[in-house]
Design a protein around this motif. Sequence first.
Motif, PDB file in Angstrom:
ATOM      1  N   VAL A  92       0.833  -1.203   0.000  1.00  0.00           N
ATOM      2  CA  VAL A  92       0.000   0.000   0.000  1.00  0.00           C
ATOM      3  C   VAL A  92       0.869   1.254   0.000  1.00  0.00           C
ATOM      4  O   VAL A  92       0.600   2.217  -0.726  1.00  0.00           O
ATOM      5  N   ASN A  93       1.916   1.244   0.807  1.00  0.00           N
ATOM      6  CA  ASN A  93       2.816   2.401   0.852  1.00  0.00           C
ATOM      7  C   ASN A  93       3.519   2.621  -0.476  1.00  0.00           C
ATOM      8  O   ASN A  93       3.782   3.773  -0.872  1.00  0.00           O
ATOM      9  N   MET A  94       3.819   1.529  -1.170  1.00  0.00           N
ATOM     10  CA  MET A  94       4.408   1.650  -2.504  1.00  0.00           C
ATOM     11  C   MET A  94       3.421   2.320  -3.465  1.00  0.00           C
ATOM     12  O   MET A  94       3.807   3.201  -4.249  1.00  0.00           O
ATOM     13  N   LEU A  95       2.149   1.932  -3.396  1.00  0.00           N
ATOM     14  CA  LEU A  95       1.127   2.584  -4.222  1.00  0.00           C
ATOM     15  C   LEU A  95       1.061   4.072  -3.915  1.00  0.00           C
ATOM     16  O   LEU A  95       0.975   4.906  -4.822  1.00  0.00           O
ATOM     17  N   LYS A  96       1.122   4.405  -2.634  1.00  0.00           N
ATOM     18  CA  LYS A  96       1.071   5.818  -2.241  1.00  0.00           C
ATOM     19  C   LYS A  96       2.284   6.572  -2.780  1.00  0.00           C
ATOM     20  O   LYS A  96       2.164   7.727  -3.216  1.00  0.00           O
ATOM     21  N   ALA A 132     -11.166  -3.104   0.387  1.00  0.00           N
ATOM     22  CA  ALA A 132     -11.378  -2.199   1.523  1.00  0.00           C
ATOM     23  C   ALA A 132     -10.108  -1.429   1.858  1.00  0.00           C
ATOM     24  O   ALA A 132     -10.150  -0.221   2.149  1.00  0.00           O
ATOM     25  N   MET A 133      -8.966  -2.096   1.803  1.00  0.00           N
ATOM     26  CA  MET A 133      -7.708  -1.436   2.135  1.00  0.00           C
ATOM     27  C   MET A 133      -7.383  -0.332   1.130  1.00  0.00           C
ATOM     28  O   MET A 133      -6.887   0.744   1.500  1.00  0.00           O
ATOM     29  N   GLN A 134      -7.674  -0.576  -0.145  1.00  0.00           N
ATOM     30  CA  GLN A 134      -7.413   0.444  -1.155  1.00  0.00           C
ATOM     31  C   GLN A 134      -8.379   1.626  -1.032  1.00  0.00           C
ATOM     32  O   GLN A 134      -8.015   2.766  -1.339  1.00  0.00           O
ATOM     33  N   LEU A 135      -9.578   1.374  -0.565  1.00  0.00           N
ATOM     34  CA  LEU A 135     -10.506   2.480  -0.332  1.00  0.00           C
ATOM     35  C   LEU A 135      -9.969   3.422   0.750  1.00  0.00           C
ATOM     36  O   LEU A 135     -10.146   4.642   0.669  1.00  0.00           O
ATOM     37  N   ASP A 136      -9.284   2.867   1.743  1.00  0.00           N
ATOM     38  CA  ASP A 136      -8.655   3.713   2.760  1.00  0.00           C
ATOM     39  C   ASP A 136      -7.566   4.574   2.129  1.00  0.00           C
ATOM     40  O   ASP A 136      -7.390   5.742   2.506  1.00  0.00           O
ATOM     41  N   LEU A 137      -6.842   4.012   1.164  1.00  0.00           N
ATOM     42  CA  LEU A 137      -5.810   4.777   0.459  1.00  0.00           C
ATOM     43  C   LEU A 137      -6.440   5.902  -0.356  1.00  0.00           C
ATOM     44  O   LEU A 137      -5.884   7.006  -0.448  1.00  0.00           O
ATOM     45  N   ALA A 138      -7.597   5.652  -0.930  1.00  0.00           N
ATOM     46  CA  ALA A 138      -8.298   6.694  -1.683  1.00  0.00           C
ATOM     47  C   ALA A 138      -8.654   7.862  -0.770  1.00  0.00           C
ATOM     48  O   ALA A 138      -8.547   9.038  -1.159  1.00  0.00           O
TER      49      ALA A 138
END
Length: 300
Positions: A92-96, A132-138
């Motif tokens: 997730v941090n890599m996506l960010k 769900a985890m990616q929605l938090d990133l959004a």
Amino acid sequence: MRKYIDIGANLTDAVFRGIYRGKKVHNDDFQHVLNRAFEVGMDKIIVTAGCKDDITEALELVKDKDNLYCTVGVHPTRCNEFDAHDSPMDYVNMLKDFIDGNKSKVVALGELGLDYDRTQFCSVETQKKYFAMQLDLATETNLPLFLHSRNCANDFIDIISKKLDNLHGGVVHSFTGTIEEAKLYTDLGFFIGINGCSLKTNENLEAMASIPTEKLMIETDAPWCGIRNTHAGANYVKTKWDVKKKERWVEGSTVKDRCEPCHIVQVLEVMAEYRQEDPDELCQQMYENTQKLFFPHCER
């Protein structure tokens, strides 16, 4: 001239370089593909990415092209990548990091969602967890969503509804659901993306026609989702190009069964004719819808 924004094109696919199943069949015609799109009025193309490798390729492709942008996210069928990484949060941090380092080019988080038609690639539970985890990133990045939904409406709506208040809008792309599903998504505030796969059957056409114009967007999902002669929507197609089989490709021709961004014209023709709407007005409304969601700071 009409102006289009293709909200989803897989332009990193090797077929646009003349490579099919790992084999070079014809010359790289990527620039010809872009030129055909611009000739019909294409203003912008959003290149879809659905995994780490896709994202890296997409960012490289769009970085020096004014009309090309991209998404960052993980497709539901690729969500095993989270578990294969050192840790899911590292992924997730890599996506960010991809997003933060390319803010002028990344316009959406996606492609993300659920796909219950292809659970052989990724289990339902894994898909749900990382959706769900990616929605938090959004929420953290303030990006709109580029969403994928296949045969999963109940779980999809259950997961996204719980986080809706902190999201920044989005589009359910390549819609192939029912009239009832379309209403569920639009009632949540989402736009609906229409391409050739959305126009295969009479039921598809009815569902497309039920969607309010102010909730529509248009796309090709190239090189997939072309309108084929067997599709119900084919009856309304007016514009055609010179087409060759890939083995007989010549410069300037399109390739049989390879959808490309210029085919957005055909999607509009089917939509406008079936909805009994003026194509210029429909095209303009979808352009404005897309500008509002993905390019709010751009001049119209």
